[in-house]
Design a protein around this motif. Structure first.
Motif, mmCIF file in Angstrom:
data_model
loop_
_atom_site.group_PDB
_atom_site.id
_atom_site.type_symbol
_atom_site.label_atom_id
_atom_site.label_comp_id
_atom_site.label_asym_id
_atom_site.label_seq_id
_atom_site.Cartn_x
_atom_site.Cartn_y
_atom_site.Cartn_z
ATOM 1 N N ALA A 165 0.686 -1.043 0.067
ATOM 2 C CA ALA A 165 0.020 -0.059 -0.089
ATOM 3 C C ALA A 165 0.738 1.388 0.194
ATOM 4 O O ALA A 165 0.541 2.003 -0.531
ATOM 5 N N LYS A 166 2.018 1.114 0.829
ATOM 6 C CA LYS A 166 2.741 2.187 0.816
ATOM 7 C C LYS A 166 3.976 2.442 0.289
ATOM 8 O O LYS A 166 5.007 3.431 0.475
ATOM 9 N N GLY A 167 4.549 1.385 0.113
ATOM 10 C CA GLY A 167 6.008 1.065 -0.328
ATOM 11 C C GLY A 167 7.021 0.863 0.892
ATOM 12 O O GLY A 167 8.302 0.850 0.597
ATOM 13 N N GLU A 168 6.556 0.752 2.026
ATOM 14 C CA GLU A 168 7.375 0.579 3.288
ATOM 15 C C GLU A 168 6.483 -0.089 4.252
ATOM 16 O O GLU A 168 5.096 -0.275 4.298
ATOM 17 N N GLY A 169 7.217 -0.876 5.195
ATOM 18 C CA GLY A 169 6.630 -1.938 5.828
ATOM 19 C C GLY A 169 6.857 -1.705 7.342
ATOM 20 O O GLY A 169 7.447 -2.706 8.009
ATOM 21 N N LYS A 170 6.926 -0.842 7.939
ATOM 22 C CA LYS A 170 7.359 -0.540 9.210
ATOM 23 C C LYS A 170 6.050 -0.980 10.022
ATOM 24 O O LYS A 170 5.184 -0.137 10.043
ATOM 25 N N THR A 171 6.357 -1.786 11.019
ATOM 26 C CA THR A 171 4.954 -2.254 11.754
ATOM 27 C C THR A 171 5.436 -1.832 13.288
ATOM 28 O O THR A 171 6.364 -1.524 13.748
ATOM 29 N N ARG A 172 4.456 -1.572 13.993
ATOM 30 C CA ARG A 172 4.450 -1.303 15.396
ATOM 31 C C ARG A 172 5.078 -2.240 16.178
ATOM 32 O O ARG A 172 5.756 -2.058 17.224
ATOM 33 N N ARG A 173 4.866 -3.602 16.033
ATOM 34 C CA ARG A 173 5.562 -4.559 16.779
ATOM 35 C C ARG A 173 6.839 -4.940 15.941
ATOM 36 O O ARG A 173 7.033 -4.890 14.668
ATOM 37 N N GLY A 174 8.110 -5.274 16.909
ATOM 38 C CA GLY A 174 9.375 -5.728 16.194
ATOM 39 C C GLY A 174 9.345 -6.908 15.671
ATOM 40 O O GLY A 174 8.375 -7.980 16.063
ATOM 41 N N LYS A 175 10.316 -7.045 14.734
ATOM 42 C CA LYS A 175 10.463 -8.366 14.059
ATOM 43 C C LYS A 175 10.921 -9.536 14.777
ATOM 44 O O LYS A 175 11.915 -9.223 15.587
ATOM 45 N N PHE A 176 10.568 -10.764 15.036
ATOM 46 C CA PHE A 176 11.048 -11.643 15.986
ATOM 47 C C PHE A 176 11.487 -12.851 15.107
ATOM 48 O O PHE A 176 10.822 -13.460 14.308
ATOM 49 N N SER A 177 12.974 -13.251 15.321
ATOM 50 C CA SER A 177 13.390 -14.390 14.572
ATOM 51 C C SER A 177 14.250 -14.934 15.557
ATOM 52 O O SER A 177 14.635 -14.595 16.630
ATOM 53 N N TYR A 178 14.460 -16.520 15.267
ATOM 54 C CA TYR A 178 15.251 -17.375 16.154
ATOM 55 C C TYR A 178 16.251 -18.218 15.263
ATOM 56 O O TYR A 178 15.902 -18.528 14.097
ATOM 57 N N TYR A 179 17.403 -18.630 15.758
ATOM 58 C CA TYR A 179 18.202 -19.535 15.250
ATOM 59 C C TYR A 179 18.977 -20.124 16.176
ATOM 60 O O TYR A 179 19.211 -19.638 17.468
ATOM 61 N N PHE A 180 19.494 -21.588 15.538
ATOM 62 C CA PHE A 180 20.530 -22.231 16.408
ATOM 63 C C PHE A 180 21.914 -22.112 16.156
ATOM 64 O O PHE A 180 21.993 -22.067 14.964
ATOM 65 N N ARG A 181 22.673 -22.334 17.166
ATOM 66 C CA ARG A 181 24.283 -22.019 16.646
ATOM 67 C C ARG A 181 25.060 -23.120 17.795
ATOM 68 O O ARG A 181 24.793 -22.877 18.940
ATOM 69 N N SER A 182 25.812 -23.782 16.933
ATOM 70 C CA SER A 182 26.820 -24.652 17.828
ATOM 71 C C SER A 182 27.841 -23.915 18.505
ATOM 72 O O SER A 182 28.220 -22.912 17.747
ATOM 73 N N VAL A 183 27.949 -24.156 19.717
ATOM 74 C CA VAL A 183 28.797 -23.334 20.231
ATOM 75 C C VAL A 183 30.345 -23.949 20.516
ATOM 76 O O VAL A 183 30.369 -25.475 20.608
ATOM 77 N N THR A 184 31.413 -23.378 20.774
ATOM 78 C CA THR A 184 32.751 -24.107 21.103
ATOM 79 C C THR A 184 33.228 -23.851 22.174
ATOM 80 O O THR A 184 33.385 -22.649 22.803
ATOM 81 N N ASP A 185 33.466 -24.989 23.011
ATOM 82 C CA ASP A 185 33.686 -24.822 24.433
ATOM 83 C C ASP A 185 34.982 -25.489 24.519
ATOM 84 O O ASP A 185 35.169 -26.811 24.384
ATOM 85 N N ASP A 186 36.036 -24.923 24.563
ATOM 86 C CA ASP A 186 37.410 -25.315 24.408
ATOM 87 C C ASP A 186 37.836 -26.074 25.504
ATOM 88 O O ASP A 186 38.665 -26.789 25.375
ATOM 89 N N ARG A 187 37.433 -25.940 26.467
ATOM 90 C CA ARG A 187 37.719 -26.575 27.852
ATOM 91 C C ARG A 187 37.137 -27.786 27.926
ATOM 92 O O ARG A 187 37.727 -28.873 28.699
#
Length: 522
Positions: free
Chosen positions: A291-313
């Motif tokens: 409708a307006k060419g822009e898409g700013k909503t009142r609610r913030g965008k939520f996303s999630y992701y998984f990441r393997s961590v490296t525990d050297d010890r």
């Protein structure tokens, strides 16, 4: 004629099903992605080029999959493109990360900053002064006057959003807005509510918040220093931030302990309405754009992701990115959904989708991350590091903030980090993944080789070989176009011998830029 040193032959996939009569050719140097018949791919792999149709042979030569160049001439292209990027793009960009404090209210067992706890309580609790913050931003203004591109500022720690840090954080945010910088924060989210007014007022784009599981699982891994539970408070703060229009990027650090708890966390995110509300927000954003060419909503965008961590010890607790992918597929994610929620895969998938729109030439950055491209990580004392993974380590700093002159005083190590690029590392120069892996993470290289200036392959090949056939297959199934991307081989072929010489030897960024623009390389 021969097959390029940088050629990668892969199947073409429709989801998890191989498209039986097609194959994918990828040239890691020139960024060319082409679909051919499977029988033709077999002939190419066997070197039986004479058996290929003439039109196909000419196309593959033009695109760089087949070449008249010898290995040394192709390597010359690698070095020339790497130098071009370094002289034009690399010199003009700087990233800024500010650490208000090294102090943290968490004691996560896998944290790579454990060494900072040994430096004493007074050192740990020191907070960046207003005078130091002003000096940092004055130095940045000077950089911008000289043509440097600085687009964003990230707050990091320690824990940058401790409740006691409200004054200095607000001042830093005000400086960012005055300079027009995007604001990002990496936080554990525990004291977030103390900063929501400031973050909302100054237009924070997103927060990265880490969780490691539901309830007690998170409380055991994301440990409050006073033994307090952390999960519910963080989840409440996430919802409060989203309601203020602040985006949340939820990072889930995965090790052996919580590997089997991924499904429970996803179910809890859905039960709390975070996933459903994001779907509603995304739909609203799409309508606004139409409708307006822009898409700013009142609610913030939520996303999630998984990441393997490296525990050297405790390396026995580590998991791989591929293991996470397999677990996501097991609990019901489609391959496409799994790629969107696994960190090692998200960025590459986005890059490929952008590349296949053919709006720009393939990227040829030889640098893995900002550490090799001018990133400044300024700690509370004004010490400057090249990467947030090495903060507080001895003899790794690249300079300091001179408060009196308001200048970044950099040492030779800063220049050395700019040479840690794939085009200059022997092990990477003839690798087909040279501009895909780009040498890998320097900190992982240090763990593996004892040097930040070595290569780290990690899971780069496995990740690329999983994603590229699926994203390429997704595009090909819709378009049936066999040339999926543009190719750097074509503009490079238009360079004269004299122009190539200038690109390889000139010390003038302006001269190099003009030649590259004329050849459509920029």
């Amino acid at each position: 004629m021969r097959i390029s040193t940088y050629e990668i032959l892969l199947p073409l996939m429709d989801g998890d099903e191989e498209i039986k009569d097609r194959a994918l050719l990828v040239n890691g140097l020139y960024g060319a992605y082409d679909v051919v018949a499977k029988g033709e791919a077999e002939k190419i792999s066997a070197g039986d080029f004479g058996a290929l149709p003439l039109a196909l042979r000419e196309r593959l030569l033009r695109r760089g999959h087949l070449t008249q160049k010898n290995q040394a001439e192709e390597l010359s292209d690698v070095k020339m493109l790497g130098r071009l990027h370094r002289m034009v793009h690399g010199r003009a960009v700087a990233g800024l990360t500010i650490m208000p404090t090294y102090d943290c209210n968490f004691r996560c067992p896998y944290c790579y900053e454990q060494h900072r706890l040994k430096k004493g309580q007074a050192w740990l609790e020191h907070t960046m002064s207003q005078k130091m913050a002003e000096a940092v931003f004055d130095a940045l203004k000077d950089y911008k006057k000289h043509g440097c591109i600085i687009k964003e500022c990230t707050l990091y720690g320690g824990e940058p959003l401790l409740a006691k840090n409200t004054t200095i954080v607000r001042q830093i945010l005000a400086h960012c807005r005055a300079m027009g910088l995007e604001i990002n924060v990496i936080t554990n989210g525990y004291d977030l509510e103390a900063h929501l007014d400031s973050l909302s007022e100054y237009g924070c784009d997103w927060l990265q918040i880490s969780l490691d599981g539901v309830g007690d699982m998170n409380n055991r891994r994301r440990i409050h220093k006073d033994g307090l539970p952390t999960y519910d408070r963080i989840m409440q703060n996430i919802e409060l931030a989203l309601q203020r229009g602040i985006g949340i990027l939820l990072r889930v650090n995965v090790g052996r302990e919580n590997f089997s708890h991924l499904e429970a966390l996803v179910k809890d995110l859905r039960a709390r309405g975070l996933i459903e509300k994001e779907e509603e927000r995304a739909a609203e954003e799409q309508k606004l754009r139409e409708a307006k060419g822009e898409g700013k909503t009142r609610r913030g965008k939520f996303s999630y992701y998984f990441r393997s961590v490296t525990d050297d010890r405790h390396p026995e607790n580590n998991v791989t990115g591929q293991m996470i992918m397999e677990e996501l597929l097991r609990i019901g994610f489609s391959p496409e959904e799994a790629m969107e929620h696994q960190l090692q895969y998200i960025s590459l998938a986005d890059t490929l989708r952008s590349l296949f729109r053919k709006e720009a030439l393939p990227a040829y950055s030889p640098a893995f991350c900002g550490a090799e491209q001018g990133m400044f990580v300024v700690d509370p004392f004004g010490t400057i590091y090249p990467c947030w993974n090495v903060v507080a380590l001895d003899k790794v700093e690249v300079g300091f903030m001179d408060v009196e002159t308001r200048q970044f005083m950099l040492n030779l190590a800063k220049a050395k980090w700019r040479t840690r690029t794939a085009d200059l590392m022997t092990a990477c120069q003839s690798c087909p993944y040279v501009f895909i892996c780009r040498g890998g993470c320097a900190c992982h290289a240090f763990r593996e080789h004892g040097s930040y200036f070595r290569e780290h392959c990690g899971e780069s090949r496995e990740t690329f070989n999983f994603i590229a056939p699926r994203i390429a297959g997704e595009v090909w199934m819709k378009s049936r176009e066999n040339e999926l991307s543009l190719s750097l081989a074509e503009p490079l072929s238009r360079l004269s011998v004299a122009q190539r010489e200038k690109l390889q030897t000139s010390s003038s960024s302006k001269e190099i830029s003009e030649i590259a623009k004329a050849a459509n390389l920029l």
